[in-house]
Design a protein around this motif. Structure first.
Motif, PDB file in Angstrom:
ATOM      1  N   ILE A 192       0.881  -1.171   0.000  1.00  0.00           N
ATOM      2  CA  ILE A 192       0.000   0.000   0.000  1.00  0.00           C
ATOM      3  C   ILE A 192       0.915   1.216   0.000  1.00  0.00           C
ATOM      4  O   ILE A 192       1.782   1.350   0.859  1.00  0.00           O
ATOM      5  N   LEU A 193       0.745   2.053  -0.991  1.00  0.00           N
ATOM      6  CA  LEU A 193       1.617   3.206  -1.207  1.00  0.00           C
ATOM      7  C   LEU A 193       0.813   4.489  -1.073  1.00  0.00           C
ATOM      8  O   LEU A 193      -0.254   4.632  -1.684  1.00  0.00           O
ATOM      9  N   GLN A 194       1.308   5.397  -0.248  1.00  0.00           N
ATOM     10  CA  GLN A 194       0.640   6.679  -0.019  1.00  0.00           C
ATOM     11  C   GLN A 194       1.534   7.814  -0.497  1.00  0.00           C
ATOM     12  O   GLN A 194       2.727   7.844  -0.198  1.00  0.00           O
ATOM     13  N   VAL A 195       0.972   8.712  -1.283  1.00  0.00           N
ATOM     14  CA  VAL A 195       1.674   9.906  -1.752  1.00  0.00           C
ATOM     15  C   VAL A 195       0.975  11.108  -1.136  1.00  0.00           C
ATOM     16  O   VAL A 195      -0.238  11.283  -1.294  1.00  0.00           O
ATOM     17  N   LYS A 213       9.681  -0.901  -1.985  1.00  0.00           N
ATOM     18  CA  LYS A 213       9.979  -0.545  -0.594  1.00  0.00           C
ATOM     19  C   LYS A 213      10.986   0.596  -0.500  1.00  0.00           C
ATOM     20  O   LYS A 213      11.032   1.310   0.502  1.00  0.00           O
ATOM     21  N   TYR A 214      11.785   0.802  -1.544  1.00  0.00           N
ATOM     22  CA  TYR A 214      12.788   1.866  -1.518  1.00  0.00           C
ATOM     23  C   TYR A 214      12.208   3.237  -1.872  1.00  0.00           C
ATOM     24  O   TYR A 214      12.922   4.237  -1.816  1.00  0.00           O
ATOM     25  N   GLU A 215      10.921   3.283  -2.237  1.00  0.00           N
ATOM     26  CA  GLU A 215      10.324   4.556  -2.644  1.00  0.00           C
ATOM     27  C   GLU A 215       9.938   5.430  -1.454  1.00  0.00           C
ATOM     28  O   GLU A 215       9.649   6.614  -1.617  1.00  0.00           O
ATOM     29  N   GLY A 216       9.920   4.843  -0.264  1.00  0.00           N
ATOM     30  CA  GLY A 216       9.532   5.600   0.914  1.00  0.00           C
ATOM     31  C   GLY A 216      10.511   6.719   1.216  1.00  0.00           C
ATOM     32  O   GLY A 216      11.724   6.531   1.201  1.00  0.00           O
ATOM     33  N   GLY A 217       9.997   7.900   1.494  1.00  0.00           N
ATOM     34  CA  GLY A 217      10.842   9.035   1.832  1.00  0.00           C
ATOM     35  C   GLY A 217      10.298  10.318   1.235  1.00  0.00           C
ATOM     36  O   GLY A 217       9.171  10.370   0.733  1.00  0.00           O
ATOM     37  N   VAL A 218      11.115  11.358   1.281  1.00  0.00           N
ATOM     38  CA  VAL A 218      10.708  12.662   0.762  1.00  0.00           C
ATOM     39  C   VAL A 218      11.294  12.856  -0.640  1.00  0.00           C
ATOM     40  O   VAL A 218      12.498  12.728  -0.838  1.00  0.00           O
ATOM     41  N   ARG A 271      11.178   4.282   9.795  1.00  0.00           N
ATOM     42  CA  ARG A 271      10.906   5.555  10.443  1.00  0.00           C
ATOM     43  C   ARG A 271      11.478   6.707   9.643  1.00  0.00           C
ATOM     44  O   ARG A 271      10.971   7.819   9.673  1.00  0.00           O
ATOM     45  N   SER A 272      12.544   6.429   8.887  1.00  0.00           N
ATOM     46  CA  SER A 272      13.193   7.489   8.118  1.00  0.00           C
ATOM     47  C   SER A 272      12.455   7.794   6.820  1.00  0.00           C
ATOM     48  O   SER A 272      12.800   8.733   6.129  1.00  0.00           O
ATOM     49  N   GLN A 273      11.441   6.986   6.480  1.00  0.00           N
ATOM     50  CA  GLN A 273      10.752   7.202   5.209  1.00  0.00           C
ATOM     51  C   GLN A 273      10.136   8.593   5.159  1.00  0.00           C
ATOM     52  O   GLN A 273      10.426   9.383   4.269  1.00  0.00           O
ATOM     53  N   VAL A 274       9.272   8.889   6.084  1.00  0.00           N
ATOM     54  CA  VAL A 274       8.651  10.209   6.100  1.00  0.00           C
ATOM     55  C   VAL A 274       8.497  10.659   7.544  1.00  0.00           C
ATOM     56  O   VAL A 274       7.521  10.331   8.195  1.00  0.00           O
ATOM     57  N   ARG A 275       9.484  11.351   8.069  1.00  0.00           N
ATOM     58  CA  ARG A 275       9.344  11.941   9.398  1.00  0.00           C
ATOM     59  C   ARG A 275       8.614  13.273   9.271  1.00  0.00           C
ATOM     60  O   ARG A 275       7.654  13.547   9.946  1.00  0.00           O
TER      61      ARG A 275
END
Length: 354
Positions: free
Chosen positions: A103-106, A172-177, A290-294
């Motif tokens: 599940i991917l959220q933008v 899974k590597y797409e998480g972040g800013v 946790r580092s994906q989107v703080r």
């Protein structure tokens, strides 16, 4: 598990999948099919390696009588080394979620309407990438912006059938800013602006992964908001679920009925609870997720999309390419492959230390 154990497991699953009664349970059949596909390259590589060992021994034995066999032995030796390296990589401990869907959220962040527009661009990129990969997509919840972008959008991405490689393996590597540098459609002076969009990726949980006690849920209903649809602003169809033990809150308003929105919200909730459980069990995974989107802040970027230079840069592995237009059209493979390769090298190094 060692190699012999994995080969035995593969044979056992093969036998179970041949039993018609197993397919009466679609969830079980899908789980076994995924594991079977995951083990297949290990078993096939092991078989090919054993065959190559036999051919190499024969070629060496005959090399003294015929020079042609000496040349063949050299080729087989190189083939043996390649197969041993491939098997070594296949046996490196995998992420336990690699076979799962996601599940991917933008979510739009700093940059106002321009950030929402870029969130829409990223959504289209992921949808097109999924189409190229042969995956199925389903928009679970969406909050459009006034100019056609998205303030927040959540999409489920699923592999079709029992794929050897799960969606989580790549996404899974797409998480972040994600940071964008371009002249916004809202800019009248032609100045380049920088804005940010947050991406959160979680493995989708199955019912067997996470059991949610209905007594732990507070469910609120309210009227949907935003453009489009007869049910918007007319019925209490939107649903907000709060998981009381953890404080996790999810909401969904994309479907027309309250029941459908509740089911979609529960899917999101289960995936987030699964991610939390995995984080608690694995400190390394906790730090990574946790580092994906703080905070959706421009300074905490994992990737930059520079429109004037047609450049895409992933700051975690130093990847850089000048085909941004193609990437945004769904040609994301080389970008994700650079991250997959870097992760594999790290896992190989960890395996050698242990």
């Amino acid at each position: 598990m060692n190699l012999d154990d994995l080969i035995s497991e593969y044979a056992g699953i093969e036998e179970r999948l041949a039993d018609p009664s197993v397919h009466a349970d679609p969830v079980l059949a899908r789980r076994l099919g995924k594991r079977y596909a995951e083990l297949r390259p290990i078993v096939e590589t092991r078989r090919e390696l054993a065959s190559t060992h036999g051919d190499l021994a024969t070629a060496r034995e005959l090399a003294g009588e015929d020079a042609a066999f000496a040349a063949e032995a050299e080729d087989l030796e190189r083939r043996r080394e390649d197969l041993e390296e491939r098997l070594r990589r296949l046996l490196v401990p995998r992420d336990p979620s690699d076979s799962k869907d996601v599940i991917l959220q933008v979510k739009a962040g700093e940059g106002g309407e321009e950030s929402a527009l870029f969130a829409g661009d990223l959504l289209r990129m992921y949808l097109r990438y999924a189409e190229r990969a042969g995956w199925k997509t389903e928009i679970i919840d969406a909050h459009p912006s006034d100019l056609g972008g998205y303030k927040d959008v959540t999409v489920a991405v699923k592999a079709k059938g029992s794929a050897e490689e799960g969606v989580w393996t790549r996404l899974k590597y797409e998480g972040g800013v994600h940071r964008v540098q371009r002249v916004p459609a809202t800019e009248s002076q032609g100045r380049i602006h920088t804005s940010a969009v947050g991406v959160l990726v979680t493995p989708e949980a199955e019912d067997v992964d996470v059991q949610v006690d209905p007594n732990d849920l507070r469910i609120d209903v309210y009227r949907s908001s935003g453009p489009g649809g007869q049910s918007v602003n007319t019925t209490d169809s939107a649903v907000r679920i709060t998981h009381l033990p953890t404080g996790v809150v999810v909401s969904c308003q994309n479907e027309k009925s309250q029941l459908q929105n509740k089911e979609q919200a529960l899917r999101i909730l289960r995936s987030r609870l699964l991610a939390m459980a995995q984080e608690e069990a694995d400190a390394a995974a906790a730090a990574e997720r946790r580092s994906q989107v703080r905070t959706v802040d421009r300074s905490e970027r994992v990737r930059t999309y520079n429109y004037p230079e047609n450049r895409i840069s992933d700051h975690r592995v130093g990847y850089k390419a000048y085909n941004l237009d193609q990437v945004l059209d769904g040609d994301l493979h080389n970008v994700t492959q650079a991250l997959v390769d870097a992760d594999m090298e790290r896992r190989l190094a960890d395996a050698q230390k242990s």
